[in-house]
Design an enzyme around this catalytic site. Structure first.
Site: not given
Length: 214
Positions: A120, A138
């Site tokens: 991420k 997210d």
């Protein structure tokens, strides 16, 4: 959801937010990298308060690499998991300084090898700094991808791969920030603001008609 509706959703979101970008405050790619590492399970607002203290003491990799761990901890102690994050950003700063001459590498493999950097975080850097069409999934993006049915999936990797596949090419670079901002301020977790949503007529959230207008 069909491709035409997906295109329209991104088109409307793009018009509502013409210049979507991160809300983390930074001056250099290295500072953004540190801020994103700190942002795990923390709000951007809390990270910005912490990095204001940290970057005033150490604005680049060399300076941060020379800091004492305890001094780093004192700057970021208001953030969750600050002890682990302090160790990670100190080690990352040392690597960036010694191996990459202070520059953040433009390479997913090298980024993910840094302490505290996962897929991420790497996606955020590749997208925001290097303008690559990468989407960091997210909690906000995962939630609305499933809620509005734009790219449903059982886990973040599934959602990421599906978004990369179904997002129209012209919106791929900005999709990450468009979706995060929409999830953060409109399609919120507990009570989505459906009455004020620019894509309310396009999304496929089954409960949206039950959301009371305030």
């Amino acid at each position: 959801m069909n491709p035409q509706k997906r295109f329209k959703i991104f088109e409307v979101l793009s018009k509502a937010t013409p210049h979507p970008t991160t809300e983390l405050i930074y001056q250099t790619p290295f500072q953004l990298l540190i801020a994103v590492i700190l942002s795990a399970q923390a709000t951007d607002k809390s990270v910005n308060k912490a990095t204001l203290l940290l970057f005033n003491k150490a604005s680049n990799a060399k300076q941060l690499a020379q800091m004492q761990l305890s001094d780093i901890e004192s700057c970021i102690k208001t953030i969750g998991l600050y002890k682990t994050k302090a160790k990670n950003i100190l080690e990352t700063a040392k690597i960036i300084h010694s191996k990459f001459k202070g520059e953040v590498p433009h390479d997913r493999f090298l980024l993910e090898a840094l302490p505290g950097v996962g897929r991420k975080t790497a996606n955020v850097i590749l997208n925001t700094i290097f303008n690559e069409p990468a989407i960091a999934v997210d909690t906000h993006i995962f939630r609305i991808s499933n809620r509005i049915n734009i790219a449903p999936g059982d886990n973040v990797l599934q959602v990421e791969k599906k978004l990369m596949k179904v997002t129209p090419k012209e919106f791929l670079k900005d999709a990450h920030h468009l979706l995060i901002l929409h999830g953060r301020y409109t399609c919120t977790a507990r009570l989505p603001k459906c009455s004020n949503c620019v894509i309310k007529d396009l999304c496929e959230y089954k409960k949206k008609l039950l959301i009371k207008t305030k």
